[in-house]
Design an enzyme around this catalytic site. Structure first.
Site, short mmCIF file in Angstrom:
data_model
loop_
_atom_site.label_atom_id
_atom_site.label_comp_id
_atom_site.label_asym_id
_atom_site.label_seq_id
_atom_site.Cartn_x
_atom_site.Cartn_y
_atom_site.Cartn_z
N CYS A 124 -4.48 3.36 9.42
CA CYS A 124 -4.77 3.74 8.03
C CYS A 124 -6.26 3.90 7.77
O CYS A 124 -6.64 4.49 6.75
CB CYS A 124 -4.15 2.74 7.05
SG CYS A 124 -4.67 1.04 7.34
N ARG B 67 -3.39 11.77 2.61
CA ARG B 67 -3.50 10.95 1.41
C ARG B 67 -3.71 11.84 0.18
O ARG B 67 -3.15 11.59 -0.89
CB ARG B 67 -4.68 9.97 1.54
CG ARG B 67 -4.50 8.89 2.59
CD ARG B 67 -3.45 7.87 2.19
NE ARG B 67 -3.76 7.23 0.92
CZ ARG B 67 -4.63 6.21 0.77
NH1 ARG B 67 -5.26 5.72 1.82
NH2 ARG B 67 -4.82 5.68 -0.42
N HIS C 5 0.87 -1.19 0.00
CA HIS C 5 0.00 0.00 0.00
C HIS C 5 0.90 1.24 0.00
O HIS C 5 0.98 1.98 0.98
CB HIS C 5 -0.89 -0.02 1.23
CG HIS C 5 -2.11 0.84 1.12
ND1 HIS C 5 -2.36 1.68 0.04
CD2 HIS C 5 -3.18 1.00 1.97
CE1 HIS C 5 -3.50 2.30 0.23
NE2 HIS C 5 -4.02 1.92 1.39
N GLN D 284 -0.38 4.93 0.91
CA GLN D 284 -0.66 5.11 2.33
C GLN D 284 0.62 5.40 3.10
O GLN D 284 0.65 6.30 3.95
CB GLN D 284 -1.32 3.84 2.88
CG GLN D 284 -1.61 3.90 4.37
CD GLN D 284 -2.70 4.89 4.72
OE1 GLN D 284 -3.80 4.82 4.18
NE2 GLN D 284 -2.43 5.82 5.63
#
Length: 319
Positions: free
Chosen positions: A272, A300, A138, A141
């Site tokens: 997250c 983000r 990810h 993130q």
């Protein structure tokens, strides 16, 4: 800035050089500062009307909203093909990619196997492919997470981040980015849920400033004197059928007030999101004064905007 800009796809965080990761954080901070200027911000026309496709196999709030806003705010347009036609259900992934590269500049993909992103990128070399989450990694993130930590700490070098929970995609990208940025990362998992050894080896190979990754099965050992404590859901998307067993295995790894106290005063709490309150984290912690989960969510937007600029409009990158 030589060596700082990306010119290909972003499938793994390890696709970023040390210089490009450093630059992404600086550029994200710059576009965040500029956002209140609205349409007078310097990057508002950077994409010059180009299109970006969002291909999502998995549901999303933060990833979809922030990528849509980011593309719009830097002068692009978003295309969202229906999920049942976008990722190989009706035709091969290679054929999907070969169509898309004729129409759009990039595809932001949120799916299961990371190999699917590799197949898209290999089939359509003109198409920029961005990993918006796979089972393995990810990266977007993690970049947002370290922007958040930098805002609160100033310098990242020499700090310690403790991750408590499943050795999953989020943990993988946190370790990769952390070691590249000089952050020591400790990972506490139940037996059987450890980070894969190849992940640890690859991250250690790109470590800077003496940063290390350590693993343990004891969450209290991991968080001792840590500057931040991070957790994630115990059962990720696609693992729901295993949720009961995972709940039993992970119960001792809940991030609660006692565990945060072991980290010491001022330790930041990170997640997250979405969070399963009462499972991996208690309300008292996630709503507590050192929780930065919504800073992470906000960031983000800014880090994804920076990555899009680096990939699609490098000539516009200045900070």
């Amino acid at each position: 800035e030589p060596g700082a800009r990306l010119k290909t796809s972003l499938i793994s965080l390890l696709d970023l050089s040390h210089e490009s990761l450093d630059f992404a954080l600086r550029l994200a901070a710059a576009v965040k500062r500029d956002r209140p200027r609205g349409r007078s911000a310097p990057t508002t026309r950077a994409l010059d009307g180009r299109h970006v496709a969002l291909l999502f196999d998995k549901p999303s709030l933060r990833t979809r909203a922030t990528f849509e806003i980011a593309v719009h705010e830097i002068g692009g347009h978003v295309v969202v093909p229906a999920g049942d036609v976008a990722l190989g259900a009706r035709e091969s992934l290679a054929d999907v990619a070969r169509n898309l590269e004729r129409w759009v500049a990039a595809a932001v993909v949120r799916t299961f196997s990371q190999q699917r992103l590799v197949e898209l990128a290999e089939a359509a070399p003109r198409l920029v492919v961005i990993n918006a989450l796979t089972d393995e990694e990810h990266p977007c993130q993690a970049v947002a997470d370290y922007l958040t930590l930098g805002e609160h700490w100033g310098s990242l070098q020499g700090r310690t981040l403790a991750y408590v929970g499943d050795g999953n995609n989020v943990a993988t990208s946190l370790v990769q980015a952390g070691l590249m940025l000089g952050v020591n990362v400790r990972v506490a998992t139940p037996p059987g849920y450890e980070l894969p050894e190849p992940v640890i080896a690859a991250a250690s190979a790109v470590a800077r400033h003496g940063a290390t990754v350590t693993t343990t099965h004891d969450p209290y050992e991991a968080v001792e004197r840590a500057h931040a404590v991070y957790t994630d859901v115990w059962a990720s998307m696609g693992q729901e059928s295993d949720a009961a067993r995972r709940h039993a295995d992970f119960a001792p790894f809940q991030v609660n007030e006692a565990l945060m106290a072991a980290a010491g005063p001022g330790a930041l709490f990170m997640h997250c999101l979405p969070a399963h309150r009462g499972d991996e984290v208690t309300d008292a912690v996630i709503d507590g004064p050192t929780s930065v989960v919504f800073d992470q969510a906000e960031n983000r937007l800014h880090t994804q905007k920076a990555l899009l600029l680096m990939l699609l409009a490098p000539e516009q990158c200045a900070c």
